[in-house]
Design a protein around this motif. Structure first.
Motif, PDB file in Angstrom:
ATOM      1  N   HIS A  95       2.048   4.118  -9.152  1.00 25.59           N
ATOM      2  CA  HIS A  95       2.996   3.306  -8.376  1.00 25.59           C
ATOM      3  C   HIS A  95       2.322   2.376  -7.368  1.00 25.59           C
ATOM      4  CE1 HIS A  95       3.474   5.419  -4.355  1.00 25.59           C
ATOM      5  NE2 HIS A  95       2.902   6.402  -5.028  1.00 25.59           N
ATOM      6  N   LYS A  96       0.993   2.488  -7.250  1.00 25.80           N
ATOM      7  CA  LYS A  96       0.285   1.571  -6.354  1.00 25.80           C
ATOM      8  C   LYS A  96      -0.154   0.302  -7.087  1.00 25.80           C
ATOM      9  CE  LYS A  96       0.206   4.820  -3.096  1.00 25.80           C
ATOM     10  NZ  LYS A  96       0.853   4.770  -1.804  1.00 25.80           N
ATOM     11  N   ASP A 115     -11.036   9.153  -3.897  1.00 28.44           N
ATOM     12  CA  ASP A 115      -9.621   8.834  -4.006  1.00 28.44           C
ATOM     13  C   ASP A 115      -9.560   7.308  -4.105  1.00 28.44           C
ATOM     14  OD1 ASP A 115      -7.088   7.932  -3.310  1.00 28.44           O
ATOM     15  OD2 ASP A 115      -6.692   9.588  -1.943  1.00 28.44           O
ATOM     16  N   MET A 139     -12.909   8.445   0.161  1.00 28.12           N
ATOM     17  CA  MET A 139     -12.019   7.505  -0.540  1.00 28.12           C
ATOM     18  C   MET A 139     -12.699   6.165  -0.810  1.00 28.12           C
ATOM     19  SD  MET A 139      -9.638   6.800   2.803  1.00 28.12           S
ATOM     20  CE  MET A 139      -8.124   6.833   1.895  1.00 28.12           C
ATOM     21  N   ASN A 198      -6.173   3.373   2.939  1.00 31.42           N
ATOM     22  CA  ASN A 198      -4.808   2.865   2.761  1.00 31.42           C
ATOM     23  C   ASN A 198      -4.258   2.163   3.997  1.00 31.42           C
ATOM     24  OD1 ASN A 198      -5.156   5.802   3.241  1.00 31.42           O
ATOM     25  ND2 ASN A 198      -2.990   5.746   3.722  1.00 31.42           N
ATOM     26  N   ASP A 231      -5.613  14.431  -6.123  1.00 29.25           N
ATOM     27  CA  ASP A 231      -6.496  14.850  -5.023  1.00 29.25           C
ATOM     28  C   ASP A 231      -6.542  16.380  -4.908  1.00 29.25           C
ATOM     29  OD1 ASP A 231      -7.151  12.248  -4.371  1.00 29.25           O
ATOM     30  OD2 ASP A 231      -5.696  12.076  -2.740  1.00 29.25           O
ATOM     31  N   VAL A 279      -6.930   5.577  -5.113  1.00 30.51           N
ATOM     32  CA  VAL A 279      -5.508   5.226  -5.234  1.00 30.51           C
ATOM     33  C   VAL A 279      -5.245   3.797  -4.735  1.00 30.51           C
ATOM     34  CG1 VAL A 279      -3.232   5.775  -4.229  1.00 30.51           C
ATOM     35  CG2 VAL A 279      -4.631   7.591  -5.213  1.00 30.51           C
ATOM     36  N   GLN A 280      -5.998   3.352  -3.734  1.00 27.36           N
ATOM     37  CA  GLN A 280      -5.748   2.015  -3.177  1.00 27.36           C
ATOM     38  C   GLN A 280      -6.608   0.913  -3.806  1.00 27.36           C
ATOM     39  OE1 GLN A 280      -3.290   1.035  -1.419  1.00 27.36           O
ATOM     40  NE2 GLN A 280      -2.440   2.972  -0.696  1.00 27.36           N
ATOM     41  N   SER A 283      -3.172   6.451  -8.904  1.00 23.27           N
ATOM     42  CA  SER A 283      -1.717   6.629  -8.884  1.00 23.27           C
ATOM     43  C   SER A 283      -1.030   5.367  -9.405  1.00 23.27           C
ATOM     44  CB  SER A 283      -1.275   6.911  -7.444  1.00 23.27           C
ATOM     45  OG  SER A 283       0.122   6.985  -7.367  1.00 23.27           O
ATOM     46  N   HIS A 292      -6.769  10.141   3.073  1.00 17.72           N
ATOM     47  CA  HIS A 292      -5.319  10.335   3.021  1.00 17.72           C
ATOM     48  C   HIS A 292      -5.026  11.823   3.255  1.00 17.72           C
ATOM     49  CE1 HIS A 292      -1.313  10.629   1.074  1.00 17.72           C
ATOM     50  NE2 HIS A 292      -1.193   9.375   1.466  1.00 17.72           N
ATOM     51  N   ASN A 350       0.832  -1.209   0.000  1.00 17.31           N
ATOM     52  CA  ASN A 350       0.000   0.000   0.000  1.00 17.31           C
ATOM     53  C   ASN A 350       0.865   1.257   0.000  1.00 17.31           C
ATOM     54  OD1 ASN A 350      -2.064  -1.789   0.102  1.00 17.31           O
ATOM     55  ND2 ASN A 350      -3.041  -0.969   1.951  1.00 17.31           N
ATOM     56  N   GLY A 379       0.796  11.879  -9.970  1.00 21.18           N
ATOM     57  CA  GLY A 379       0.472  10.925  -8.907  1.00 21.18           C
ATOM     58  C   GLY A 379      -0.823  11.239  -8.191  1.00 21.18           C
ATOM     59  N   GLY A 380      -1.060  10.480  -7.105  1.00 23.36           N
ATOM     60  CA  GLY A 380      -2.313  10.588  -6.372  1.00 23.36           C
ATOM     61  C   GLY A 380      -2.461  11.907  -5.634  1.00 23.36           C
ATOM     62  N   THR A 381      -1.379  12.398  -5.082  1.00 29.04           N
ATOM     63  CA  THR A 381      -1.451  13.648  -4.316  1.00 29.04           C
ATOM     64  C   THR A 381      -1.891  14.800  -5.216  1.00 29.04           C
ATOM     65  OG1 THR A 381       0.287  12.872  -2.830  1.00 29.04           O
ATOM     66  CG2 THR A 381      -0.104  15.248  -2.890  1.00 29.04           C
TER      67      THR A 381
END
Ligand code: PLP
Length: 387
Positions: free
Chosen positions: A201-202, A176, A147, A151, A74, A178-179, A199, A100, A8, A69-71
């Motif tokens: 990289h997840k 979100d 979300m 996470n 968001d 992302v997860q 994102s 997050h 995660n 990315g996710g940040t």
């Protein structure tokens, strides 16, 4: 190489993504905005990645905007909607207390600019109740952001029901995801949301690449201004190699999702059941029926989680005490705190997050070393037996 139970936080790069990225870096250096053939080759890479990602989430490729990315996704969702809705007299935002930091701290930043922000607390098992969201939402609400999967504990939120609540009040809904994207089936139509963050990289892609999905027709101001990239929604020359990697990882995820989810769930369940059976004074945090397949968050009574994390690291096993951003500090997790778990339980909580490359042998290795490490830490602690 060690045993990695921290998917995660981030995931290893899928080898096909690495190959495609390396080739793009070496051969296709053009600027996707350039008219000549070099530029057009880069643009073709972006188009293919957009189609691949859209296929993974049931979207129209034109509704995707690349981000770092996710940040950033968001931030774009919250700040972009805030800017677009301010002039229309809607200055209220609803978020959950287990978001997050990328959402929570952005909401706090908007609050400092005069926005009203309502933070909906979770239930004791880490779920957001749509009725609580309904109670917090008014005719002034511009956006509700909850979300998809948390996470830290993996709980899956009733996003579709919450989106319906938001829409009843004329507000937009952001999630979100992302997860979940690349780990579980995610379809923007089924979720009924207007905006969704993800994102790379997840799910086996590179760091620094992600996207915000924006339903067609949604009014949103750009976060980054400058050139006319991404249909005027995100200025800046695109990071083509990283986006290529994201696209390949998305394709790979789409092809393998069902099998991976089943295998990872079996390993996670083996790990969880093994820990509960072999280590006394352990308890799982969060609802176990409604969560992603790869995550378990377990509290160890009379254990400082950071110490156990370090002891496991010395054995070559990587886990986490919560979100990566808050590890390295001894601040208890804001998620477990919001669930009103007692201090002993928040301090002793470890997150195990698995991925498709993990094996039963790795889980069994953890189960072999863990009881002894916990016993040793307990023999040294001054923490009282019940807290
Ligand atoms: N949202 C959630 C739920 C996350 O778990 C993370 C990463 O930890 C992020 C957002 C931030 O994503 P990124 O690392 O791509 O900025």
């Amino acid at each position: 190489m060690g045993i990695y139970f921290d998917h995660n936080a981030t995931t290893p790069l899928v080898s096909a993504a690495l190959e495609a990225m390396t080739r793009t870096l070496a051969e296709d250096f053009g600027n996707a905005s350039s008219v000549h053939a070099f530029g057009q080759r880069a643009k073709a890479h972006l188009d293919l990645a957009r189609t691949r990602l859209a296929g993974l989430i049931g979207a129209d490729p034109a509704e995707l905007v690349w981000t770092a990315g996710g940040t950033e996704a968001d931030n774009f969702a919250l700040r972009g909607i805030a800017e677009a809705f301010e002039a229309r007299g809607r200055r209220h935002l609803v978020v959950s207390g287990i978001e997050h930091e990328a959402v929570l701290n952005t909401a706090r930043s908007l609050a400092r600019r005069g926005w009203q922000v309502s933070i909906v607390p979770p239930t004791g098992d880490g779920l957001i109740d749509p009725a609580e969201v309904a109670a917090a939402t008014t005719s002034e609400t511009a956006l509700v952001s909850v979300m998809h999967a948390n996470n830290e504990i993996g709980t899956l939120q009733p996003v579709a029901e919450i989106a319906a609540v938001a829409h009843t009040r004329g507000a937009l809904m952001h999630t979100d995801a992302v997860q979940t994207v690349g780990k579980a089936a995610v379809d923007v139509t089924t979720l009924g949301v207007d905006l969704m963050s993800l994102s790379a990289h997840k799910f086996g892609g590179p760091k620094g690449a992600g996207a915000l999905w924006i339903r067609r027709g949604t009014r949103i101001a750009p976060l980054l201004t400058g050139g006319r990239h991404e249909r005027n929604r995100r200025a800046g020359t695109e990071n083509v190699p990283a986006i290529v990697g994201l696209g390949v990882a998305a394709d790979y995820a789409r092809a393998s999702l069902g099998d991976h989810e089943r295998d990872v769930a079996a390993l996670r369940d083996r790990l969880e059941a093994g820990v509960l059976a072999r280590v006394p004074g352990t308890v799982v945090n969060g609802n176990t029926a409604r969560r992603v397949a790869n995550t378990t968050n377990i509290s160890f009574e009379r254990v400082e989680a950071e110490s156990l994390l370090i002891a496991l690291d010395l054995e070559g096993i990587a886990v986490s005490t919560g979100s990566a951003c808050s590890s390295g500090t001894l601040e208890p997790s804001h998620v477990l705190k919001a669930m009103r778990l007692p201090p002993g339980r928040t301090q002793g909580a470890l997150r195990f997050s698995l991925g498709p490359t993990n094996t039963a042998t790795e889980v069994d290795r953890l189960l072999d070393v863990l009881p002894g490490l916990v016993e040793k830490l307990r023999s040294l602690t001054r923490m009282p037996a019940t807290r």
